[in-house]
Design a protein around this motif. Structure first.
Motif, PDB file in Angstrom:
ATOM      1  N   THR A   1       0.804  -1.128   0.001  1.00  0.00           N
ATOM      2  CA  THR A   1       0.047   0.032   0.009  1.00  0.00           C
ATOM      3  C   THR A   1       0.870   1.351  -0.025  1.00  0.00           C
ATOM      4  OG1 THR A   1      -1.686  -1.314   1.071  1.00  0.00           O
ATOM      5  CG2 THR A   1      -1.696   1.378   1.108  1.00  0.00           C
ATOM      6  N   PRO A   2       0.576   2.242  -0.558  1.00  0.00           N
ATOM      7  CA  PRO A   2       1.262   3.517  -0.506  1.00  0.00           C
ATOM      8  C   PRO A   2       1.609   4.006   0.891  1.00  0.00           C
ATOM      9  CG  PRO A   2      -0.272   3.890  -2.278  1.00  0.00           C
ATOM     10  CD  PRO A   2      -0.865   2.520  -1.524  1.00  0.00           C
ATOM     11  N   TYR A   3       2.719   4.391   1.382  1.00  0.00           N
ATOM     12  CA  TYR A   3       3.105   4.315   2.612  1.00  0.00           C
ATOM     13  C   TYR A   3       3.972   5.631   2.685  1.00  0.00           C
ATOM     14  CZ  TYR A   3       7.354   2.066   1.645  1.00  0.00           C
ATOM     15  OH  TYR A   3       8.764   1.561   0.791  1.00  0.00           O
ATOM     16  N   ILE A   4       4.006   6.263   3.972  1.00  0.00           N
ATOM     17  CA  ILE A   4       4.636   7.395   4.448  1.00  0.00           C
ATOM     18  C   ILE A   4       5.519   7.045   5.525  1.00  0.00           C
ATOM     19  CG2 ILE A   4       5.070   9.862   4.908  1.00  0.00           C
ATOM     20  CD1 ILE A   4       2.354  10.074   3.304  1.00  0.00           C
ATOM     21  N   ILE A   5       6.759   7.237   5.890  1.00  0.00           N
ATOM     22  CA  ILE A   5       7.421   6.878   7.068  1.00  0.00           C
ATOM     23  C   ILE A   5       8.087   8.213   7.680  1.00  0.00           C
ATOM     24  CG2 ILE A   5       9.315   5.749   8.381  1.00  0.00           C
ATOM     25  CD1 ILE A   5       9.369   3.708   6.083  1.00  0.00           C
ATOM     26  N   ILE A   6       7.580   8.447   8.634  1.00  0.00           N
ATOM     27  CA  ILE A   6       7.852   9.935   9.044  1.00  0.00           C
ATOM     28  C   ILE A   6       9.195  10.118  10.133  1.00  0.00           C
ATOM     29  CG2 ILE A   6       6.884  11.916  10.599  1.00  0.00           C
ATOM     30  CD1 ILE A   6       5.709  11.577   7.748  1.00  0.00           C
ATOM     31  N   ARG A   7      10.149  10.655   9.630  1.00  0.00           N
ATOM     32  CA  ARG A   7      11.260  10.738  10.095  1.00  0.00           C
ATOM     33  C   ARG A   7      11.278  12.094  10.691  1.00  0.00           C
ATOM     34  NH1 ARG A   7      14.493  11.705   6.599  1.00  0.00           N
ATOM     35  NH2 ARG A   7      15.829  13.183   7.460  1.00  0.00           N
ATOM     36  N   PRO A   8      11.477  12.155  12.208  1.00  0.00           N
ATOM     37  CA  PRO A   8      11.464  13.453  13.125  1.00  0.00           C
ATOM     38  C   PRO A   8      12.303  14.580  12.504  1.00  0.00           C
ATOM     39  CG  PRO A   8      11.646  11.572  14.676  1.00  0.00           C
ATOM     40  CD  PRO A   8      11.732  11.234  13.088  1.00  0.00           C
ATOM     41  N   GLU A   9      13.458  14.433  12.081  1.00  0.00           N
ATOM     42  CA  GLU A   9      14.280  15.141  11.249  1.00  0.00           C
ATOM     43  C   GLU A   9      13.652  15.815   9.903  1.00  0.00           C
ATOM     44  OE1 GLU A   9      16.609  12.530  13.664  1.00  0.00           O
ATOM     45  OE2 GLU A   9      15.220  12.170  12.136  1.00  0.00           O
ATOM     46  N   ALA A  10      12.858  15.104   9.248  1.00  0.00           N
ATOM     47  CA  ALA A  10      12.278  15.502   8.117  1.00  0.00           C
ATOM     48  C   ALA A  10      10.946  16.471   8.194  1.00  0.00           C
ATOM     49  CB  ALA A  10      11.638  14.522   7.203  1.00  0.00           C
ATOM     50  N   VAL A  11      10.444  16.485   9.692  1.00  0.00           N
ATOM     51  CA  VAL A  11       9.389  17.393   9.856  1.00  0.00           C
ATOM     52  C   VAL A  11       9.520  18.398  11.008  1.00  0.00           C
ATOM     53  CG1 VAL A  11       7.916  15.659   9.112  1.00  0.00           C
ATOM     54  CG2 VAL A  11       8.482  15.806  11.412  1.00  0.00           C
ATOM     55  N   ARG A  12      10.674  18.438  11.731  1.00  0.00           N
ATOM     56  CA  ARG A  12      10.840  19.258  12.582  1.00  0.00           C
ATOM     57  C   ARG A  12      11.752  20.367  12.143  1.00  0.00           C
ATOM     58  NH1 ARG A  12      14.829  16.520  15.997  1.00  0.00           N
ATOM     59  NH2 ARG A  12      13.236  15.074  16.903  1.00  0.00           N
ATOM     60  N   ASN A  13      10.823  21.438  11.269  1.00  0.00           N
ATOM     61  CA  ASN A  13      11.506  22.648  10.845  1.00  0.00           C
ATOM     62  C   ASN A  13      10.395  23.444  10.695  1.00  0.00           C
ATOM     63  OD1 ASN A  13      10.277  21.760   8.400  1.00  0.00           O
ATOM     64  ND2 ASN A  13      11.563  20.202   8.296  1.00  0.00           N
ATOM     65  N   VAL A  14      10.695  24.759  10.390  1.00  0.00           N
ATOM     66  CA  VAL A  14       9.879  26.062  10.383  1.00  0.00           C
ATOM     67  C   VAL A  14       8.563  25.686   9.272  1.00  0.00           C
ATOM     68  CG1 VAL A  14       9.484  28.166   9.677  1.00  0.00           C
ATOM     69  CG2 VAL A  14      11.587  27.440  11.087  1.00  0.00           C
ATOM     70  N   ARG A  15       8.845  25.133   8.162  1.00  0.00           N
ATOM     71  CA  ARG A  15       7.975  25.207   7.203  1.00  0.00           C
ATOM     72  C   ARG A  15       6.985  23.810   7.442  1.00  0.00           C
ATOM     73  NH1 ARG A  15      12.224  22.813   4.288  1.00  0.00           N
ATOM     74  NH2 ARG A  15      12.064  20.728   3.613  1.00  0.00           N
ATOM     75  N   MET A  16       7.123  23.120   8.326  1.00  0.00           N
ATOM     76  CA  MET A  16       6.289  21.966   8.760  1.00  0.00           C
ATOM     77  C   MET A  16       5.603  22.464  10.031  1.00  0.00           C
ATOM     78  SD  MET A  16       6.396  19.463   6.739  1.00  0.00           S
ATOM     79  CE  MET A  16       7.401  18.734   5.447  1.00  0.00           C
ATOM     80  N   ARG A  17       5.923  23.540  10.560  1.00  0.00           N
ATOM     81  CA  ARG A  17       5.107  24.299  11.774  1.00  0.00           C
ATOM     82  C   ARG A  17       5.463  23.346  13.069  1.00  0.00           C
ATOM     83  NH1 ARG A  17       3.178  25.384   6.403  1.00  0.00           N
ATOM     84  NH2 ARG A  17       2.078  27.197   6.669  1.00  0.00           N
ATOM     85  N   PHE A  18       6.616  22.927  12.965  1.00  0.00           N
ATOM     86  CA  PHE A  18       7.363  22.124  14.064  1.00  0.00           C
ATOM     87  C   PHE A  18       8.329  23.045  14.723  1.00  0.00           C
ATOM     88  CE2 PHE A  18       5.340  18.370  12.138  1.00  0.00           C
ATOM     89  CZ  PHE A  18       5.115  17.585  13.052  1.00  0.00           C
ATOM     90  N   GLY A  19       8.307  22.782  16.042  1.00  0.00           N
ATOM     91  CA  GLY A  19       9.322  23.699  16.587  1.00  0.00           C
ATOM     92  C   GLY A  19      10.841  23.112  16.436  1.00  0.00           C
ATOM     93  N   SER A  20      11.836  23.666  16.830  1.00  0.00           N
ATOM     94  CA  SER A  20      13.053  23.380  16.425  1.00  0.00           C
ATOM     95  C   SER A  20      13.828  22.863  17.648  1.00  0.00           C
ATOM     96  CB  SER A  20      14.192  24.569  16.207  1.00  0.00           C
ATOM     97  OG  SER A  20      14.267  25.581  17.111  1.00  0.00           O
ATOM     98  N   GLY A  21      13.251  22.304  18.873  1.00  0.00           N
ATOM     99  CA  GLY A  21      13.601  21.836  19.746  1.00  0.00           C
ATOM    100  C   GLY A  21      13.733  20.211  19.884  1.00  0.00           C
ATOM    101  N   PRO A  22      14.057  19.584  20.729  1.00  0.00           N
ATOM    102  CA  PRO A  22      14.251  18.222  20.682  1.00  0.00           C
ATOM    103  C   PRO A  22      13.080  17.599  20.376  1.00  0.00           C
ATOM    104  CG  PRO A  22      15.499  18.860  22.573  1.00  0.00           C
ATOM    105  CD  PRO A  22      14.783  20.176  21.951  1.00  0.00           C
ATOM    106  N   GLU A  23      11.829  18.031  21.030  1.00  0.00           N
ATOM    107  CA  GLU A  23      10.480  17.481  20.930  1.00  0.00           C
ATOM    108  C   GLU A  23       9.712  18.682  20.796  1.00  0.00           C
ATOM    109  OE1 GLU A  23      11.849  13.515  20.505  1.00  0.00           O
ATOM    110  OE2 GLU A  23       9.967  14.827  19.638  1.00  0.00           O
ATOM    111  N   THR A  24       8.343  18.500  20.108  1.00  0.00           N
ATOM    112  CA  THR A  24       7.425  19.289  20.229  1.00  0.00           C
ATOM    113  C   THR A  24       5.840  18.832  20.546  1.00  0.00           C
ATOM    114  OG1 THR A  24       8.534  20.926  18.964  1.00  0.00           O
ATOM    115  CG2 THR A  24       6.179  21.355  19.141  1.00  0.00           C
ATOM    116  N   SER A  25       5.071  19.461  21.473  1.00  0.00           N
ATOM    117  CA  SER A  25       3.953  18.906  21.714  1.00  0.00           C
ATOM    118  C   SER A  25       3.231  18.999  20.604  1.00  0.00           C
ATOM    119  CB  SER A  25       3.360  19.708  22.943  1.00  0.00           C
ATOM    120  OG  SER A  25       1.952  19.409  23.065  1.00  0.00           O
ATOM    121  N   ALA A  26       2.236  17.837  20.277  1.00  0.00           N
ATOM    122  CA  ALA A  26       1.408  17.676  18.889  1.00  0.00           C
ATOM    123  C   ALA A  26       0.383  18.849  19.117  1.00  0.00           C
ATOM    124  CB  ALA A  26       0.722  16.375  18.776  1.00  0.00           C
TER     125      ALA A  26
END
Length: 415
Positions: A142-167
């Motif tokens: 099936t079409p799949y997506i594996i989410i790697r934190p480094e790939a989404v932990r950035n400004v354009r993804m609206r994630f904070g730049s700290g170690p973890e960000t509360s959803a």
């Protein structure tokens, strides 16, 4: 040849997780909520999942966990609190994930399945695997997506730049859900490209998206002695199997308007051409162009094939890309090896059959085999000679540089 799509029934989207509070699940869920799931605005009541999207939470942990896997943690509230505005169903595959995951995804007609990038070592050990990606590529069609934190932990993804960000602390982009996204679709051949565009249109794309249609051509390298040999071998193989040359390959002329009709009505950047090695060029493009999702095809492969080919493009981008990668297996698009065409593997280096498929008339086979052997012998001899010549030239250059260095050192000592 095209996939079954989801026309007329909405989308079935699954999220696989072992523990809801695990950081990999936090990132996967937050990205899904912001960039994949469609939401409708409720007057004065925020947003809720659009009825056309059906969310399935697939639990892949231990069977004895009961409800504990749903608990929240420092990064995220419990599952039921997070999904209050997201009607969903829960499927428990505890204890039988290796045997049942493919069957479940097919039976439930899942259109897209999302994974975090890590699971407890007990789960991976039970599957005799060292990474989620290996497990997914072996068991998921099936079409799949594996989410790697480094790939989404950035400004354009609206994630904070700290170690973890509360959803729950992520600021919603506002307006439409998902928000306008920058999506790239990378295709290796015309047949695969058409199938990718159709699947992307049916399962992912929204009118507000900007879509880049990308093809990577090999860089012209006159100094590569293997280039002409590969071309000659390819022509010979086509002649031996009576195949039409170039019927499925991409030329720069083909790429100019490729995708215009398939994605009519969308905001599309046609004819995005990259030149060079496929993995590195796509990696650089994702980073410099701030792409938010890459859609790419991949064939199923075993460990030996991956080792011999140097690893697939999709695997490399999942592990190293600057954004999430949606991988659509060829089997999900109905793509066969014949549809792929020569020179179109997902692997970074072209793979050629070790022996020809003798489709020629019986009376011609011995002559073809003899010619094939002669061509191969001559090709090898030519390559050896050219390599020896290059080595001699480099030896002379090195000797000259050493001589100049010795002269400079001598001059330095005398002064």
């Amino acid at each position: 040849m095209a996939g079954h799509g989801n026309t007329g029934r909405g989308r079935n989207i699954a999220l696989c997780c072992a523990h809801w509070s695990d950081s990999s699940t936090v990132h996967a869920w937050t990205w899904m909520k912001q960039y994949l799931l469609k939401r409708e605005t409720m007057f004065g009541q925020g947003t809720r999942l659009d009825p056309s999207d059906h969310l399935i939470i697939v639990h892949v942990g231990k069977g004895g966990e009961k409800e504990r896997w749903k608990m929240g943690g420092p990064l995220i509230p419990d599952l039921e609190t997070c999904l209050e505005s997201f009607p969903h169903t829960i499927e428990d595959l505890a204890g039988s994930i290796q045997g049942n995951i493919r069957e479940f995804l097919d039976r439930a007609k899942i259109d897209i399945v999302v994974f975090g990038n890590r699971y407890p070592q007990s789960v991976l050990k039970a599957l005799s695997l060292v990474s989620v990606r290996d497990w997914v590529k072996q068991h998921v069609n099936t079409p799949y997506i594996i989410i790697r934190p480094e790939a989404v932990r950035n400004v354009r993804m609206r994630f904070g730049s700290g170690p973890e960000t509360s959803a729950e602390s992520v600021v919603s982009p506002g307006g439409t859900f998902p928000p306008p996204r920058r999506i790239a679709i990378a295709y290796p051949t015309l047949a695969i490209g058409r199938a990718l565009l159709q699947m992307a249109r049916e399962r992912v794309l929204q009118p507000s998206d900007t879509i880049d249609i990308v093809h990577v051509f090999p860089r012209d390298d006159a100094d590569n002695p293997m280039k002409e040999v590969m071309k000659g071998t390819l022509k010979l193989m086509r002649a031996m199997t009576l195949q039409k040359a170039g019927s499925n390959e991409v030329s720069e002329l083909d790429s100019i308007n490729f995708g215009a009709s398939e994605l009519e009505g969308f905001n599309v950047n046609l004819n995005v051409i990259l030149k060079g090695e496929r993995k590195s060029q796509l990696s650089q493009y994702l980073e410099t162009e701030k792409i938010e999702l890459l859609i790419i095809g991949a064939r199923s492969s075993n460990a030996l094939q991956k080792t011999l080919s140097g690893g697939s493009t999709s695997s490399h981008l999942i592990d190293n890309g600057a954004c999430p990668v949606m991988v659509i297996p060829y089997v999900a698009m109905g793509i066969t090896e014949e549809d792929e065409g020569y020179g179109s593997p997902d692997a970074s280096s072209p793979t050629m059959p070790l022996s020809p498929s003798y489709a020629a008339p019986t009376g011609q086979r011995s002559e073809i085999a003899r010619q094939s052997f002669q061509v191969q012998q001559q090709a090898v001899s030519d390559v050896v000679m050219r390599l020896q010549q290059q080595l001699l030239e480099r030896d002379r250059t090195i000797a000259e540089l050493r001589s100049q260095l010795a002269a400079l050192q001598e001059a330095q000592r005398t002064t």
